[in-house]
Design an enzyme around this catalytic site. Structure first.
Site, PDB file in Angstrom:
ATOM      1  N   ARG A 260      14.605 125.774 -63.635  1.00 29.05           N
ATOM      2  CA  ARG A 260      13.453 125.209 -62.924  1.00 29.05           C
ATOM      3  C   ARG A 260      13.446 125.647 -61.467  1.00 29.05           C
ATOM      4  NH1 ARG A 260      13.174 119.112 -65.675  1.00 29.05           N
ATOM      5  NH2 ARG A 260      13.270 119.921 -67.808  1.00 29.05           N
ATOM      6  N   ARG A 275      20.144 118.063 -59.192  1.00 30.22           N
ATOM      7  CA  ARG A 275      18.937 118.880 -59.250  1.00 30.22           C
ATOM      8  C   ARG A 275      19.299 120.338 -59.041  1.00 30.22           C
ATOM      9  NH1 ARG A 275      13.814 116.941 -58.927  1.00 30.22           N
ATOM     10  NH2 ARG A 275      14.641 114.924 -58.305  1.00 30.22           N
ATOM     11  N   GLU A 347      17.550 109.180 -63.703  1.00 29.82           N
ATOM     12  CA  GLU A 347      17.073 109.715 -64.983  1.00 29.82           C
ATOM     13  C   GLU A 347      18.092 110.672 -65.605  1.00 29.82           C
ATOM     14  OE1 GLU A 347      13.383 111.875 -64.724  1.00 29.82           O
ATOM     15  OE2 GLU A 347      13.760 112.865 -66.636  1.00 29.82           O
ATOM     16  N   SER A 350      14.502 111.869 -71.014  1.00 33.57           N
ATOM     17  CA  SER A 350      13.096 111.554 -71.007  1.00 33.57           C
ATOM     18  C   SER A 350      12.598 111.748 -72.427  1.00 33.57           C
ATOM     19  CB  SER A 350      12.400 112.509 -70.044  1.00 33.57           C
ATOM     20  OG  SER A 350      11.147 112.025 -69.678  1.00 33.57           O
ATOM     21  N   ARG A 389      23.808 116.064 -65.653  1.00 34.95           N
ATOM     22  CA  ARG A 389      23.742 114.688 -65.169  1.00 34.95           C
ATOM     23  C   ARG A 389      24.714 113.783 -65.915  1.00 34.95           C
ATOM     24  NH1 ARG A 389      17.406 113.596 -63.343  1.00 34.95           N
ATOM     25  NH2 ARG A 389      17.364 115.350 -61.890  1.00 34.95           N
TER      26      ARG A 389
END
Length: 424
Positions: A260, A275, A347, A350, A389
């Site tokens: 990303r 991130r 988070e 999802s 994560r």
RNA sequence: GGAGAGGUGGCCGAGUGGUUGAAGGCAGCCGCCUGCUAAGCGGUUGUCUCGAGAAAUCGGGACCCAGGGUUCGAAUCCCUGCCUCUCCGCCA
């Protein structure tokens, strides 16, 4: 993508859905263009019909060695007319498609209306955040002391937002990947290992393109995109297919790296593993019949939750509000894991039901036994789980005062050790 | 990277520019026949879309990898792209 017929017949619903998402798209303008398209379509079809019959007649005359020059001359002008209308029709079509591709999915009734992530609603909590007799550290401090993640060298190699996993750190990622894949396959998901570079059609099928080009890495020659999630290649497995009812529901799980750009998130989570431009993830993807998709969403979420439970990581489940909901999703649950280093839930998964939104874009249909015609399937997916994560959560939740990190019971078999101590 | 071959319906496979949505076969479905099975016989079986209809259905248009072009007319001719296969080279 929504159904243009549905939009025409349910203008109010669509308008309010767009409003709830704080988007600005004119539905009435779209409908006007659609009316124009239908006019052109009817006009051109009459002409084509005429051309088809007369051309056949010309064939007959020629075969009989008779003169057809009058008809040929007439058809010449008809053909030219068809050509010019067709050009306008194509333009109109493209215009409509370009608008349609930017209209987000309609949120499900059960989704709370809200502005941003602060309006998301907590559904349930599992586990209790642990207490520490010492000040719990951030994962990057823990990792640095253990020498298992090297951010400095990663930035030398690639740049900011990359990580170099070392020794037990690298091993921990591998252990998690295997643990998660085994967990998911035991629950009926079929393991696949897809391409991580994909073409434009694939990215369009799941909704990343055309709207979110800026979030993606792209190669130059040939022009391909690096996947931001395994959802993309796995959902597209069945693009342009008509499935037998009998094989539904289809469950897949895939491990892939994800890429990303993180454009627009400058300054956010700049330190640590949270991130990254590149991270590992195990994904869950389902293709189901429409009437089952919301049950399937609950089950899929439960499957992802079970991984956290087995790892003994406290978490909560929130349902995303209309303002925070992803473009393609009708309903999304986020799983947020407790991070002692940040003293907050973050988070880690999802889980979404896209209903027929992706299926319509990607033309993924099925045929019911004994029934005519086809229907779009419903697609779902969820992280099960984001590996980077999860590493963060394990380091922070299982850190010890002496700087070591205990390995959760469920992972020891994969890890081959009970704890990570300095360098081993 | 170089040289060549090819992409047709669920599958195999035919297709001189003019009733080809597409022969033939297989598979599927529905009948008939047979004590059962196999075989046999007859019929049938794509998707999208526009219009009519309450619906069953009917009529039109589009689709033979994709996108352009030539032509009164294209699965068939031309161009571009994508993909597959074979040989050589390189390579995990």
């Amino acid at each position: 993508m929504l159904d243009i017929k549905f939009i025409r017949e349910n203008r109010k619903t669509v308008e309010s859905a767009i409003k709830k998402r704080h988007e600005d798209i004119s539905v009435s303008a779209l409908i006007d263009i659609e009316e124009k398209r239908l006019d052109l379509l009817r006009e051109i079809e009459v002409l084509r019909s005429r051309r088809n019959t007369v051309s056949e007649e010309i064939g007959r005359l020629k075969k009989a060695k008779q003169d057809a020059s009058g008809l040929i001359a007439e058809m010449k002008s008809v053909s030219e007319k068809i050509k010019s209308i067709n050009a306008r029709l194509k333009d109109t079509d493209n215009h409509i498609t370009s608008i349609m591709l930017t209209i987000p999915n309609i949120p499900h009734n059960s989704v709370p209306v809200g502005k941003d992530e602060y309006d998301n609603a907590e559904i349930r909590k599992w586990g209790t955040p642990g207490t520490f007799d010492f000040e719990p550290l951030n994962h990057w401090d823990i990792a640095e002391k253990l020498d298992i993640i090297d951010f400095d060298r990663a930035s030398k190699i690639a740049g900011a937002r990359f990580a170099l996993m070392k020794g037990p750190g690298a091993r921990l990622e591998r252990a998690l990947m295997n643990f998660m894949l085994d967990h998911n396959t035991a629950r009926g998901y079929r393991e696949v290992s897809p391409p991580v570079l994909v073409n434009r059609d694939t990215m369009t099928g799941t909704g990343q393109l055309p709207k979110f080009e800026a979030d993606l890495f792209r190669t130059v020659d040939p022009e391909l995109y690096l996947i931001p999630t395994a959802e993309v290649p796995v959902t597209n497995i069945h693009r342009n297919e008509i499935l037998d009812e009998a094989i539904l529901p289809l469950y897949y799980t895939a491990y892939t790296p994800c890429f990303r750009r993180e454009a627009g998130s400058y300054g956010k989570d700049t330190r640590g593993l949270i991130r990254q431009h590149q991270f590992n993830k195990v994904e869950l993807v389902k293709f189901v019949k429409p009437e089952n998709s919301y049950d399937e969403l609950e089950k899929l979420t439960a499957d992802a939750e079970d991984i956290l439970q087995q790892l003994g990581l406290p978490y909560r489940v929130v349902v995303l509000c209309t303002g925070d909901l992803g473009f393609s999703a009708a309903k999304t649950y986020d799983l947020e894991v407790w991070l002692p280093g940040q003293q907050r839930y973050r988070e880690i998964s999802s889980c979404s039901n896209f209903e027929d939104f992706q299926a319509r874009r990607a033309k993924i249909r099925f045929r019911r036994e004994g029934k005519k015609g086809t229907e779009f399937v419903h697609t779902l997916n969820g992280s099960g789980l984001a590996i980077g994560r999860t590493v963060v959560a394990i380091l922070e939740n299982y850190q010890q005062e002496d700087g070591s990190v205990i390995i959760p019971e469920a992972l020891r078999h994969y890890m081959g050790t009970e704890a990570i101590k300095n360098g081993i």
